[in-house]
Write a protein that holds these residues in place. Structure first.
Motif, PDB file in Angstrom:
ATOM      1  N   LYS A  74     -11.551  -1.468  -5.366  1.00  0.00           N
ATOM      2  CA  LYS A  74     -10.809  -0.259  -5.020  1.00  0.00           C
ATOM      3  C   LYS A  74      -9.897  -0.536  -3.838  1.00  0.00           C
ATOM      4  O   LYS A  74     -10.259  -1.271  -2.921  1.00  0.00           O
ATOM      5  CB  LYS A  74     -11.758   0.889  -4.679  1.00  0.00           C
ATOM      6  N   ARG A  75      -8.727   0.082  -3.883  1.00  0.00           N
ATOM      7  CA  ARG A  75      -7.763   0.009  -2.791  1.00  0.00           C
ATOM      8  C   ARG A  75      -7.259   1.422  -2.510  1.00  0.00           C
ATOM      9  O   ARG A  75      -7.156   2.244  -3.400  1.00  0.00           O
ATOM     10  CB  ARG A  75      -6.566  -0.867  -3.162  1.00  0.00           C
ATOM     11  N   TYR A  76      -6.917   1.651  -1.261  1.00  0.00           N
ATOM     12  CA  TYR A  76      -6.340   2.928  -0.857  1.00  0.00           C
ATOM     13  C   TYR A  76      -4.848   2.727  -0.615  1.00  0.00           C
ATOM     14  O   TYR A  76      -4.439   1.727  -0.023  1.00  0.00           O
ATOM     15  CB  TYR A  76      -7.011   3.449   0.418  1.00  0.00           C
TER      16      TYR A  76
ATOM     17  N   GLU B  94      -6.281   7.551  -8.811  1.00  0.00           N
ATOM     18  CA  GLU B  94      -6.769   8.901  -8.536  1.00  0.00           C
ATOM     19  C   GLU B  94      -6.016   9.437  -7.330  1.00  0.00           C
ATOM     20  O   GLU B  94      -6.308   9.088  -6.194  1.00  0.00           O
ATOM     21  CB  GLU B  94      -8.272   8.879  -8.253  1.00  0.00           C
ATOM     22  N   GLU B  95      -5.034  10.265  -7.628  1.00  0.00           N
ATOM     23  CA  GLU B  95      -4.213  10.836  -6.573  1.00  0.00           C
ATOM     24  C   GLU B  95      -4.843  12.125  -6.090  1.00  0.00           C
ATOM     25  O   GLU B  95      -5.416  12.881  -6.863  1.00  0.00           O
ATOM     26  CB  GLU B  95      -2.811  11.092  -7.114  1.00  0.00           C
ATOM     27  N   GLN B  96      -4.697  12.385  -4.817  1.00  0.00           N
ATOM     28  CA  GLN B  96      -5.310  13.559  -4.205  1.00  0.00           C
ATOM     29  C   GLN B  96      -4.740  14.837  -4.828  1.00  0.00           C
ATOM     30  O   GLN B  96      -3.544  15.070  -4.847  1.00  0.00           O
ATOM     31  CB  GLN B  96      -5.034  13.536  -2.709  1.00  0.00           C
TER      32      GLN B  96
ATOM     33  N   SER C 132      -2.258  10.650  -0.729  1.00  0.00           N
ATOM     34  CA  SER C 132      -3.044   9.419  -0.754  1.00  0.00           C
ATOM     35  C   SER C 132      -3.660   9.238  -2.146  1.00  0.00           C
ATOM     36  O   SER C 132      -3.855  10.198  -2.882  1.00  0.00           O
ATOM     37  CB  SER C 132      -4.121   9.452   0.312  1.00  0.00           C
ATOM     38  N   ALA C 133      -3.926   8.005  -2.461  1.00  0.00           N
ATOM     39  CA  ALA C 133      -4.476   7.676  -3.774  1.00  0.00           C
ATOM     40  C   ALA C 133      -5.495   6.563  -3.636  1.00  0.00           C
ATOM     41  O   ALA C 133      -5.436   5.750  -2.723  1.00  0.00           O
ATOM     42  CB  ALA C 133      -3.382   7.266  -4.738  1.00  0.00           C
ATOM     43  N   ILE C 134      -6.447   6.549  -4.561  1.00  0.00           N
ATOM     44  CA  ILE C 134      -7.419   5.480  -4.669  1.00  0.00           C
ATOM     45  C   ILE C 134      -7.106   4.726  -5.954  1.00  0.00           C
ATOM     46  O   ILE C 134      -7.118   5.314  -7.044  1.00  0.00           O
ATOM     47  CB  ILE C 134      -8.856   6.026  -4.697  1.00  0.00           C
TER      48      ILE C 134
ATOM     49  N   THR D 174      -8.290   2.017  -8.513  1.00  0.00           N
ATOM     50  CA  THR D 174      -9.477   1.301  -8.974  1.00  0.00           C
ATOM     51  C   THR D 174      -9.044   0.309 -10.044  1.00  0.00           C
ATOM     52  O   THR D 174      -8.429   0.698 -11.033  1.00  0.00           O
ATOM     53  CB  THR D 174     -10.527   2.276  -9.555  1.00  0.00           C
TER      54      THR D 174
ATOM     55  N   CYS E 102       0.811  -1.224   0.000  1.00  0.00           N
ATOM     56  CA  CYS E 102       0.000   0.000   0.000  1.00  0.00           C
ATOM     57  C   CYS E 102       0.843   1.272   0.000  1.00  0.00           C
ATOM     58  O   CYS E 102       0.327   2.351   0.236  1.00  0.00           O
ATOM     59  CB  CYS E 102      -0.995   0.025   1.149  1.00  0.00           C
TER      60      CYS E 102
END
Length: 171
Positions: free
Chosen positions: A143-145, A119-121, A163-165, A167, A75
């Motif tokens: 989805k993973r964080y 998708e990065e913040q 942080s990023a999501i 998908t 992660c």
């Protein structure tokens, strides 16, 4: 008003008619909705969702994770590793091998396509795929964080809130 206790035939007919009507309406209602109860089991959406979940776990915990082969940090992703993964996924010669390492291509007839969106913040989304787009087929999604590692920082400062999501879509 006086009620006659000797003549109940009219009341019995009405009771029978109401009872039969309620029974038939219930019977029709049950048989109208039975096919709808079994329709989720007609597709392979569960299989695709499990494949997407497995691919997302392998990506975040192994393929894109920072660290050496025996010392991965799950992660916590690296920008250079993400760029290399994007290059490998878009290249047709390495895309099949990469999907096979994620468990998406088997020796049988099942061949899955893969799309990864990061998708990065505060930044625009990075969409990585092999040129294929999901059409009207079933799509499994997971989805993973994760955190994107900043190469300039060290220690606890290496993860300054980027942080990023992630998908993962499989079809």
């Amino acid at each position: 008003m006086e009620r006659s206790y000797t003549d109940n035939s009219g009341q019995l007919s009405l009771d029978y008619l109401i009872g039969v009507t309620i029974f038939l309406l219930t019977f029709i209602f049950v048989f109208a909705f039975i096919p709808g109860m079994f329709s989720p089991f007609h597709s392979n959406s569960d299989e695709i969702t499990m494949a997407a979940d497995r691919a997302a776990a392998v990506l975040v915990e192994n393929v894109l994770a920072t660290g050496s082969a025996g010392n991965k940090q799950p992660c916590i992703l690296d920008s250079a590793t993400i760029a290399q993964f994007n290059t490998d996924l878009s290249n047709p010669s390495t895309s099949t091998q990469l999907r096979q390492s994620l468990g998406l291509n088997t020796s049988g007839t099942t061949q899955y396509n893969l799309e990864v969106v990061i998708e990065e913040q505060g930044k625009s989304a990075i969409v990585m795929n092999n040129g294929e787009r999901p059409g009207t087929t079933n799509v499994g999604q997971s989805k993973r964080y994760a955190l994107i590692r900043d190469q300039a920082g060290s220690g606890i400062d290496a993860y300054p809130g980027r942080s990023a999501i992630i998908t993962v879509r499989v079809w």
